[in-house]
Motif scaffolding. Structure first.
Motif, mmCIF file in Angstrom:
data_model
loop_
_atom_site.group_PDB
_atom_site.id
_atom_site.type_symbol
_atom_site.label_atom_id
_atom_site.label_comp_id
_atom_site.label_asym_id
_atom_site.label_seq_id
_atom_site.Cartn_x
_atom_site.Cartn_y
_atom_site.Cartn_z
ATOM 1 N N ALA A 9 0.839 -1.205 0.000
ATOM 2 C CA ALA A 9 0.000 0.000 0.000
ATOM 3 C C ALA A 9 0.870 1.250 0.000
ATOM 4 N N LEU A 10 1.945 1.238 0.789
ATOM 5 C CA LEU A 10 2.868 2.380 0.799
ATOM 6 C C LEU A 10 3.518 2.555 -0.577
ATOM 7 N N TYR A 51 -2.395 4.546 -5.210
ATOM 8 C CA TYR A 51 -3.046 4.195 -3.947
ATOM 9 C C TYR A 51 -4.501 4.647 -3.976
ATOM 10 N N GLY A 52 -5.367 3.810 -3.431
ATOM 11 C CA GLY A 52 -6.777 4.165 -3.335
ATOM 12 C C GLY A 52 -7.605 3.746 -4.523
ATOM 13 N N ALA A 53 -6.988 3.065 -5.475
ATOM 14 C CA ALA A 53 -7.726 2.553 -6.632
ATOM 15 C C ALA A 53 -7.897 1.050 -6.485
ATOM 16 N N SER A 54 -9.074 0.568 -6.806
ATOM 17 C CA SER A 54 -9.336 -0.859 -6.762
ATOM 18 C C SER A 54 -8.455 -1.586 -7.773
ATOM 19 N N GLU A 55 -7.889 -2.702 -7.369
ATOM 20 C CA GLU A 55 -7.083 -3.509 -8.282
ATOM 21 C C GLU A 55 -7.953 -4.297 -9.253
ATOM 22 N N VAL A 56 -9.267 -4.325 -9.002
ATOM 23 C CA VAL A 56 -10.187 -5.025 -9.894
ATOM 24 C C VAL A 56 -10.728 -4.063 -10.953
ATOM 25 N N SER A 57 -11.312 -2.963 -10.510
ATOM 26 C CA SER A 57 -12.005 -2.053 -11.427
ATOM 27 C C SER A 57 -11.241 -0.772 -11.728
ATOM 28 N N GLY A 58 -10.272 -0.436 -10.883
ATOM 29 C CA GLY A 58 -9.565 0.825 -11.045
ATOM 30 C C GLY A 58 -10.319 2.010 -10.461
ATOM 31 N N GLU A 59 -11.531 1.767 -9.978
ATOM 32 C CA GLU A 59 -12.338 2.835 -9.384
ATOM 33 C C GLU A 59 -11.785 3.192 -8.004
ATOM 34 N N PRO A 60 -12.008 4.441 -7.575
ATOM 35 C CA PRO A 60 -11.513 4.854 -6.259
ATOM 36 C C PRO A 60 -12.150 4.055 -5.124
ATOM 37 N N ILE A 61 -11.344 3.763 -4.130
ATOM 38 C CA ILE A 61 -11.818 3.145 -2.889
ATOM 39 C C ILE A 61 -12.106 4.311 -1.948
ATOM 40 N N GLY A 62 -13.233 4.285 -1.307
ATOM 41 C CA GLY A 62 -13.640 5.406 -0.457
ATOM 42 C C GLY A 62 -12.718 5.637 0.737
ATOM 43 N N TYR A 63 -12.667 6.894 1.155
ATOM 44 C CA TYR A 63 -11.826 7.271 2.293
ATOM 45 C C TYR A 63 -12.244 6.537 3.569
ATOM 46 N N ALA A 64 -13.543 6.347 3.764
ATOM 47 C CA ALA A 64 -14.007 5.652 4.971
ATOM 48 C C ALA A 64 -13.424 4.233 5.023
ATOM 49 N N ARG A 65 -13.444 3.537 3.905
ATOM 50 C CA ARG A 65 -12.880 2.170 3.864
ATOM 51 C C ARG A 65 -11.375 2.215 4.096
ATOM 52 N N LEU A 66 -10.699 3.143 3.445
ATOM 53 C CA LEU A 66 -9.248 3.235 3.605
ATOM 54 C C LEU A 66 -8.870 3.639 5.033
ATOM 55 N N PRO A 106 -6.378 0.714 5.815
ATOM 56 C CA PRO A 106 -5.563 1.526 4.901
ATOM 57 C C PRO A 106 -4.848 0.742 3.808
ATOM 58 N N TRP A 107 -4.720 -0.558 3.940
ATOM 59 C CA TRP A 107 -4.038 -1.376 2.926
ATOM 60 C C TRP A 107 -5.054 -2.026 1.982
ATOM 61 N N ALA A 108 -6.312 -1.597 2.042
ATOM 62 C CA ALA A 108 -7.360 -2.182 1.187
ATOM 63 C C ALA A 108 -6.970 -2.083 -0.285
ATOM 64 N N ARG A 109 -7.223 -3.166 -1.010
ATOM 65 C CA ARG A 109 -6.899 -3.212 -2.436
ATOM 66 C C ARG A 109 -8.147 -3.224 -3.304
ATOM 67 N N PHE A 110 -9.301 -3.397 -2.664
ATOM 68 C CA PHE A 110 -10.567 -3.521 -3.390
ATOM 69 C C PHE A 110 -11.646 -2.716 -2.671
ATOM 70 N N SER A 111 -12.695 -2.354 -3.391
ATOM 71 C CA SER A 111 -13.848 -1.715 -2.760
ATOM 72 C C SER A 111 -14.540 -2.753 -1.880
ATOM 73 N N VAL A 112 -15.443 -2.296 -1.031
ATOM 74 C CA VAL A 112 -16.169 -3.210 -0.140
ATOM 75 C C VAL A 112 -16.922 -4.257 -0.950
ATOM 76 N N VAL A 113 -17.639 -3.826 -1.977
ATOM 77 C CA VAL A 113 -18.436 -4.744 -2.800
ATOM 78 C C VAL A 113 -17.523 -5.771 -3.481
ATOM 79 N N GLU A 114 -16.400 -5.315 -4.028
ATOM 80 C CA GLU A 114 -15.464 -6.236 -4.694
ATOM 81 C C GLU A 114 -14.877 -7.224 -3.693
ATOM 82 N N GLN A 115 -14.548 -6.756 -2.494
ATOM 83 C CA GLN A 115 -14.000 -7.645 -1.459
ATOM 84 C C GLN A 115 -15.025 -8.710 -1.076
ATOM 85 N N GLU A 116 -16.276 -8.297 -0.917
ATOM 86 C CA GLU A 116 -17.333 -9.263 -0.586
ATOM 87 C C GLU A 116 -17.492 -10.295 -1.693
ATOM 88 N N ASP A 117 -17.437 -9.853 -2.947
ATOM 89 C CA ASP A 117 -17.533 -10.776 -4.083
ATOM 90 C C ASP A 117 -16.384 -11.779 -4.068
#
Length: 124
Positions: free
Chosen positions: A78-79, A87-102, A106-117
């Protein structure tokens, strides 16, 4: 999308997240070193139940250390993404990961929905 994922985060947010990552990196480096300290404890005379307890403690310390090492790899990646401006972009879609999730992870690589999937797929 070719814009920098970090662009969706303010400089203050990035600084806060970097601080969280660096603090976690320090903590994890300490945890990863614990088993060597446990293993270096010298032999002593003890009864079998003490030896079993010592063995259990060493096993738990090793498992914790392995978890710490895996998490440390995620934190350091993440660093590196932060330094690269991705940093802050999903490794699946490239879309931004929200600040609340990060902020929470802080080392999140996917959005919440993508992680659940991904977790749903792994459970199959």
């Amino acid at each position: 999308m070719t814009h920098s994922a970090s662009a969706s985060l303010t400089n203050a947010q990035l600084a806060t997240l970097r601080g969280l990552l660096v603090a976690e990196q320090r903590r994890l480096r300490g945890e990863a070193a614990i088993p060597s300290a446990v293993a270096e404890a010298g032999p002593r005379e003890s009864d079998p139940s003490d030896e079993a307890t010592d063995s259990l403690i060493q096993h738990e310390a090793l498992a914790g250390s392995q978890h710490a090492e895996r998490l440390l790899t995620e934190v350091e990646a993440a660093l590196a993404r932060m330094d690269a401006g991705t940093y802050g972009a999903s490794e699946v879609s490239g879309e931004p990961i929200g600040y609340a999730r990060l902020s929470a992870l802080p080392w999140a690589r996917f959005s919440v929905v993508e992680q659940e999937d991904l977790e749903r797929i792994e459970r199959r």
